[in-house]
Write a protein that holds these residues in place. Structure first.
Motif, PDB file in Angstrom:
ATOM      1  N   UNK A 217       3.708  14.847   5.419  1.00 53.56           N
ATOM      2  CA  UNK A 217       4.051  15.360   6.595  1.00 53.56           C
ATOM      3  C   UNK A 217       4.421  16.943   6.533  1.00 53.56           C
ATOM      4  N   UNK A 218       4.861  17.696   7.683  1.00 53.56           N
ATOM      5  CA  UNK A 218       5.162  18.840   7.518  1.00 53.56           C
ATOM      6  C   UNK A 218       6.579  19.262   8.229  1.00 53.56           C
ATOM      7  N   UNK A 219       6.941  20.375   8.004  1.00 53.95           N
ATOM      8  CA  UNK A 219       8.450  20.848   8.507  1.00 53.95           C
ATOM      9  C   UNK A 219       8.092  22.167   9.019  1.00 53.95           C
ATOM     10  N   UNK A 220       9.179  22.823   9.812  1.00 53.35           N
ATOM     11  CA  UNK A 220       9.206  24.071  10.356  1.00 53.35           C
ATOM     12  C   UNK A 220      10.380  23.996  11.421  1.00 53.35           C
ATOM     13  N   UNK A 221      10.707  25.405  11.635  1.00 52.06           N
ATOM     14  CA  UNK A 221      12.089  25.449  12.512  1.00 52.06           C
ATOM     15  C   UNK A 221      11.618  26.722  13.404  1.00 52.06           C
ATOM     16  N   UNK A 222      10.651  27.341  13.630  1.00 51.93           N
ATOM     17  CA  UNK A 222      10.644  28.480  14.297  1.00 51.93           C
ATOM     18  C   UNK A 222      10.224  28.682  15.678  1.00 51.93           C
ATOM     19  N   UNK A 223       8.835  27.897  15.901  1.00 47.98           N
ATOM     20  CA  UNK A 223       8.348  27.836  17.336  1.00 47.98           C
ATOM     21  C   UNK A 223       7.581  26.679  17.552  1.00 47.98           C
ATOM     22  N   UNK A 224       7.881  25.807  18.592  1.00 49.04           N
ATOM     23  CA  UNK A 224       7.180  24.597  18.918  1.00 49.04           C
ATOM     24  C   UNK A 224       5.510  24.754  18.888  1.00 49.04           C
ATOM     25  N   UNK A 225       5.145  26.207  19.399  1.00 43.03           N
ATOM     26  CA  UNK A 225       3.656  26.375  19.149  1.00 43.03           C
ATOM     27  C   UNK A 225       3.078  26.253  17.911  1.00 43.03           C
ATOM     28  N   UNK A 226       3.795  26.565  16.704  1.00 36.91           N
ATOM     29  CA  UNK A 226       3.218  26.444  15.574  1.00 36.91           C
ATOM     30  C   UNK A 226       3.107  24.963  15.267  1.00 36.91           C
ATOM     31  N   UNK A 227       4.099  24.060  15.505  1.00 34.91           N
ATOM     32  CA  UNK A 227       3.835  22.594  15.568  1.00 34.91           C
ATOM     33  C   UNK A 227       2.880  22.093  16.163  1.00 34.91           C
ATOM     34  N   UNK A 228       2.541  22.268  17.309  1.00 33.70           N
ATOM     35  CA  UNK A 228       1.665  21.954  18.084  1.00 33.70           C
ATOM     36  C   UNK A 228       0.183  22.439  17.665  1.00 33.70           C
TER      37      UNK A 228
END
Length: 376
Positions: A217-228
Motif C-alpha cells: 500500500x501507500x501512505x500520506x498526509x498532505x493533500x487528497x489530490x496526491x492520494x487520488x
C-alpha cells in the motif's frame, strides 16, 4: 505570550468545552491522552445534513462478531485481502518515543495480550529505533500480529527500496512483512517518481514475488489530490493510509474525497492522526480523546493507527476500543459541526499545509533542508 488566535478560540468556546478544558488541565498524559468523558453529542442537524451522513454511514464498518460486551477489541476485514485485523493498531512512531526500550516492549506486549494485532512502523522512524524496539518486542509473538512497516525511498529507485526492506526485516527480526507501504507520499511529483521505470512501485512487485511481503500500500498526509493521483495509476494496492479526524471532514478532506474511492475499490483504509497529529485540539478542550477516536473508528476503515507512547495512553485507548459502539449518523454530523469552526483555517491539521511535519528523509530527497537546519 498567548497566540491571538488561541485567545479568540478560547473566548468563543462552548461552555461544555470550557468545562472539559478545566478538567483536562488537571493532568494531560502524553500526546494522545487526556481525561475520558462520556458526554453524548445531542446537537441537532437538518434533514439534508442527516441524509448526507446516512449515505456515508451506509458503508458498513465491517466489525466481526466481537461484541463490545465481551470486552474484546473488534476485528475488521482488511479490504479484499481475506485477513482481519484489530480495529485499532499500535503506532510505531510513538512507540519509539517511549521513555526507554523496556517501556516500549511492555507497551507492545500489553497491546498484543489485550487483542491489538495491527503493528505499524516505518524504516525511518526515530532513526530506526522504532523498528528495533518493535522487533525485540515481537520475539515469540510474531505469529500473533499483523506486521506492517513502510519503505522510505522518497523518490529513490527500486534498488534502494529493496535494500531498505532487508534492513527493516533484520531490525524487526522477521523473514516477511504482512504489509509493506510506501511512506509519506506528500510531494506533488511523488506519484510520477514512484511509478517511473525502476521506481519504488517495482520494488513492491519484486518483494511480493519473493515472498518477503504479503500485501502492499501507500501512505500520506498532505493533500487528497496526491492520494487520488496515486490511485489514478490503477495499481492493485491492498491498503492506503490516510489522516482522518473530526477536522479533516471540512478541511482538504481525505474522508470526503479519498475514503469513498477506497471503499468503492475494496482497498482497505487505514486511519491515522485521529487526534490531529499532536493532540493539540485535545489539549485545548475542543473535544475528548474518546470522541476523536470513536469518530474515526465509526468511519468505514479497516483499522486506526493510534499514537501510543506510554502504558497510560495504551490503557486509555484499549478502554475506548473495547467499549466501542459506532456513532450514529446524527452524532457524527454533530461532532463535525462542532469542530467545523476550528477546522476552517487548518490550525489543527498543520501537517496538510506546513512542511514542518514532513520527515527529513523526504525533505532531503526533495531538496529541502532537514528540520534542524530550519530557523524556528
Amino acid at each position: 505570550m498567548a497566540d491571538k488566535n488561541d485567545e479568540t478560540v478560547q473566548k468563543h468556546l462552548p461552555q461544555e468545552v470550557k468545562r472539559r478544558q478545566f478538567l483536562q488541565g488537571l493532568g494531560f498524559i502524553g500526546a494522545g491522552a487526556g481525561a475520558i468523558f462520556s458526554d453524548r453529542i445531542l446537537n441537532g442537524n437538518s434533514q439534508a445534513e442527516a441524509a448526507q451522513v446516512e449515505e456515508l454511514s451506509a458503508t458498513p464498518i465491517n466489525s466481526q462478531s466481537t461484541s463490545p460486551s465481551t470486552g474484546e477489541i473488534p476485528r475488521r476485514p482488511l479490504g479484499k485481502t481475506g485477513v482481519s485485523v484489530s480495529a485499532i493498531g499500535l503506532g510505531g512512531a510513538t512507540l519509539g518515543q517511549a521513555k526507554n526500550k523496556q517501556e516500549a516492549i511492555r507497551i507492545a506486549h500489553e497491546a498484543i495480550d489485550h487483542g491489538i494485532t495491527f503493528m505499524d512502523n516505518a524504516w525511518e522512524y526515530n532513526q530506526h529505533r522504532s523498528e528495533e524496539w518493535m522487533g525485540e518486542a515481537l520475539q515469540g509473538r510474531r505469529d500473533k500480529v499483523f506486521l506492517m512497516t513502510k519503505v522510505c525511498t522518497h523518490g529513490r529507485d527500486r534498488k534502494v527500496a529493496m535494500q531498505q526492506l532487508e534492513e527493516s526485516l533484520r531490525r524487526l527480526k522477521t523473514d516477511h512483512l504482512d504489509l509493506w507501504q510506501i511512506h509519506e507520499v506528500v510531494y506533488y511529483n511523488d506519484p510520477e517518481m514512484i511509478f517511473r521505470t525502476n521506481g519504488a512501485i517495482e520494488a513492491l512487485d519484486q518483494a511480493k514475488k519473493e515472498g518477503k511481503v504479503r500485501f502492499v500500500g501507500f501512505t500520506g498526509h498532505k493533500d487528497p489530490a496526491i492520494h487520488l493521483k496515486m490511485l489514478s495509476y490503477n495499481y492493485p494496492f491492498d491498503t492506503v493510509q490516510l489522516p482522518l479526524n473530526c477536522f479533516d471532514a471540512t478541511f482538504k478532506s481525505f474522508e470526503q474525497q479519498v475514503l469513498p474511492e477506497l471503499n468503492k475499490r475494496g482497498i482497505a483504509a487505514i486511519g491515522m492522526k485521529s487526534l490531529s497529529g499532536n493532540g493539540d485540539a485535545i489539549k485545548k478542550g475542543i473535544l475528548t480523546p474518546q470522541e476523536a477516536i470513536r469518530y474515526v473508528m465509526s468511519l468505514p476503515i479497516a483499522t486506526l493507527v493510534s499514537g501510543i507512547d506510554s502504558l497510560a495512553v495504551l490503557r486509555q485507548n484499549l478502554a475506548i476500543a473495547r467499549g466501542f459502539q459506532p456513532m450514529q449518523a446524527q452524532e457524527i454530523q454533530a461532532l463535525r459541526d462542532r469542530c467545523a469552526q476550528y477546522a476552517a483555517d487548518g490550525r489543527f491539521e498543520l501537517f496538510k499545509s506546513s512542511k514542518a511535519f514532513d520527515a527529513d528523509e523526504g525533505r532531503i530527497q526533495h531538496g529541502f533542508p532537514p528540520q534542524n537546519q530550519v530557523a524556528s
